[in-house]
Design a protein around this motif. Structure first.
Motif, PDB file in Angstrom:
ATOM      1  N   ALA A 104       0.831  -1.203   0.000  1.00  0.00           N
ATOM      2  CA  ALA A 104       0.000   0.000   0.000  1.00  0.00           C
ATOM      3  C   ALA A 104       0.866   1.254   0.000  1.00  0.00           C
ATOM      4  O   ALA A 104       0.589   2.224  -0.725  1.00  0.00           O
ATOM      5  CB  ALA A 104      -0.925  -0.009   1.216  1.00  0.00           C
ATOM      6  N   ALA A 105       1.935   1.252   0.816  1.00  0.00           N
ATOM      7  CA  ALA A 105       2.839   2.405   0.849  1.00  0.00           C
ATOM      8  C   ALA A 105       3.521   2.604  -0.497  1.00  0.00           C
ATOM      9  O   ALA A 105       3.700   3.741  -0.957  1.00  0.00           O
ATOM     10  CB  ALA A 105       3.882   2.205   1.950  1.00  0.00           C
ATOM     11  N   LEU A 106       3.900   1.500  -1.146  1.00  0.00           N
ATOM     12  CA  LEU A 106       4.529   1.588  -2.464  1.00  0.00           C
ATOM     13  C   LEU A 106       3.562   2.173  -3.489  1.00  0.00           C
ATOM     14  O   LEU A 106       3.948   3.007  -4.320  1.00  0.00           O
ATOM     15  CB  LEU A 106       4.986   0.198  -2.905  1.00  0.00           C
ATOM     16  N   THR A 107       2.307   1.763  -3.415  1.00  0.00           N
ATOM     17  CA  THR A 107       1.303   2.281  -4.349  1.00  0.00           C
ATOM     18  C   THR A 107       1.099   3.778  -4.164  1.00  0.00           C
ATOM     19  O   THR A 107       1.043   4.541  -5.136  1.00  0.00           O
ATOM     20  CB  THR A 107      -0.029   1.536  -4.147  1.00  0.00           C
ATOM     21  N   VAL A 108       1.003   4.205  -2.905  1.00  0.00           N
ATOM     22  CA  VAL A 108       0.808   5.630  -2.622  1.00  0.00           C
ATOM     23  C   VAL A 108       2.013   6.443  -3.086  1.00  0.00           C
ATOM     24  O   VAL A 108       1.875   7.505  -3.707  1.00  0.00           O
ATOM     25  CB  VAL A 108       0.547   5.843  -1.115  1.00  0.00           C
ATOM     26  N   ALA A 109       3.224   5.940  -2.792  1.00  0.00           N
ATOM     27  CA  ALA A 109       4.432   6.669  -3.178  1.00  0.00           C
ATOM     28  C   ALA A 109       4.574   6.768  -4.693  1.00  0.00           C
ATOM     29  O   ALA A 109       5.065   7.781  -5.213  1.00  0.00           O
ATOM     30  CB  ALA A 109       5.660   5.979  -2.583  1.00  0.00           C
ATOM     31  N   SER A 110       4.141   5.730  -5.409  1.00  0.00           N
ATOM     32  CA  SER A 110       4.267   5.755  -6.869  1.00  0.00           C
ATOM     33  C   SER A 110       3.325   6.761  -7.518  1.00  0.00           C
ATOM     34  O   SER A 110       3.524   7.140  -8.676  1.00  0.00           O
ATOM     35  CB  SER A 110       3.993   4.359  -7.436  1.00  0.00           C
ATOM     36  N   LEU A 111       2.320   7.204  -6.769  1.00  0.00           N
ATOM     37  CA  LEU A 111       1.346   8.158  -7.316  1.00  0.00           C
ATOM     38  C   LEU A 111       1.551   9.563  -6.765  1.00  0.00           C
ATOM     39  O   LEU A 111       0.631  10.383  -6.798  1.00  0.00           O
ATOM     40  CB  LEU A 111      -0.078   7.678  -7.014  1.00  0.00           C
ATOM     41  N   ASP A 112       2.748   9.851  -6.248  1.00  0.00           N
ATOM     42  CA  ASP A 112       3.021  11.188  -5.712  1.00  0.00           C
ATOM     43  C   ASP A 112       2.828  12.271  -6.768  1.00  0.00           C
ATOM     44  O   ASP A 112       2.363  13.375  -6.467  1.00  0.00           O
ATOM     45  CB  ASP A 112       4.455  11.253  -5.165  1.00  0.00           C
ATOM     46  N   ASN A 113       3.199  11.965  -7.998  1.00  0.00           N
ATOM     47  CA  ASN A 113       3.067  12.942  -9.087  1.00  0.00           C
ATOM     48  C   ASN A 113       1.813  12.710  -9.922  1.00  0.00           C
ATOM     49  O   ASN A 113       1.725  13.197 -11.053  1.00  0.00           O
ATOM     50  CB  ASN A 113       4.305  12.883  -9.984  1.00  0.00           C
ATOM     51  N   GLY A 114       0.873  11.965  -9.375  1.00  0.00           N
ATOM     52  CA  GLY A 114      -0.363  11.698 -10.095  1.00  0.00           C
ATOM     53  C   GLY A 114      -0.233  10.520 -11.048  1.00  0.00           C
ATOM     54  O   GLY A 114       0.863   9.987 -11.277  1.00  0.00           O
TER      55      GLY A 114
END
Length: 247
Positions: free
Chosen positions: A47-57
């Motif tokens: 979940a943390a990886l998914t959130v971090a990968s979408l930092d720039n949208g």
């Protein structure tokens, strides 16, 4: 005096505890502990990886994964991993067959050495492979910064997955069926193709899948011998590390 048959007793529905005891189930507490551990070890990092990968949208994520070097590293990774899995399917099955069906001096030592890639730090494996197949190779084989070097390194760390998947199935295989087929005139190839191979196929597929998955994410064993050349020998794990250093 009542002479009729006694009314049948109403059966009690077995409790969950009795069912759990009879079937060996761990019960609600065990399920809760397993779910909690799975969440902490697997689900939360994902979940943390998914959130971090979408930092720039989403658009930024798409741009990152479709960059030319990213796609090139992914193609190289998948292709090399597939080749390694196929090689280990053949060689791993052959080694497992030899360890189970043949007797030879040093068999126990060879059997123990199969697990060496599991115990050996992958960076140490990369150093050993570089010293053996690098620019100063004592056997005059130079695989540094080549796809062949990647294949050798990944084959080394993934071989045990196939051997240890196939070996137990071979041990449990009923030899009487093979002997009966041989007594009826079946050739060794026919026995292997019609009797042995169908039994081994699930184990071979399982081992190949594990080897492929390990090769996809491998980093340590190829960090030195691979060369990390973009669009040539750079695999996805090295590309990700490079992007982290740039950021």
């Amino acid at each position: 005096m009542h002479t009729g048959d006694a009314a049948p007793r109403r059966r009690r529905k077995p409790s969950y505890r009795r069912i759990a005891q009879a079937t060996g189930a761990v019960g609600p507490l065990g399920i809760g502990i397993a779910a909690l551990w799975l969440s902490v070890i697997v689900l939360l990092p994902l979940a943390a990886l998914t959130v971090a990968s979408l930092d720039n949208g989403i658009s930024g994520f798409i741009d990152a994964v479709t960059a030319p070097n990213a796609l090139a590293s992914l193609r190289i990774t998948v292709a090399v991993s597939a080749v390694v899995a196929l090689i280990n399917v053949v060689m791993g099955t052959l080694i497992a067959w030899t360890l189970v069906r043949d007797d030879f001096p040093g068999k126990r030592i060879v059997n123990a050495l199969i697990d060496l890639p599991f115990a050996l730090p992958t960076i140490v494996a990369s150093i050993v492979l570089l010293s053996l197949y690098g620019p100063q190779s004592p056997i005059n084989i130079h695989l540094n910064a080549t796809k062949a070097g990647l294949i050798v390194a990944l084959a080394f760390v993934t071989l045990p997955f196939v051997v240890r998947s196939v070996q137990p199935v071979l041990i449990e295989l009923d030899r009487d069926v093979e002997e009966a087929a041989a007594s009826l005139g079946a050739s060794n190839m026919t026995i292997f193709r019609r009797i042995v191979l169908p039994t081994l196929t699930p184990a071979i597929i399982s081992g190949a899948g594990l080897a492929f998955a390990r090769a996809i994410g491998e980093y340590g064993s190829i960090i030195l011998i691979g060369g990390n050349i973009p669009r040539d020998t750079q695999v996805t794990s090295q590309y990700i590390q490079q992007q982290i250093e740039i950021d």
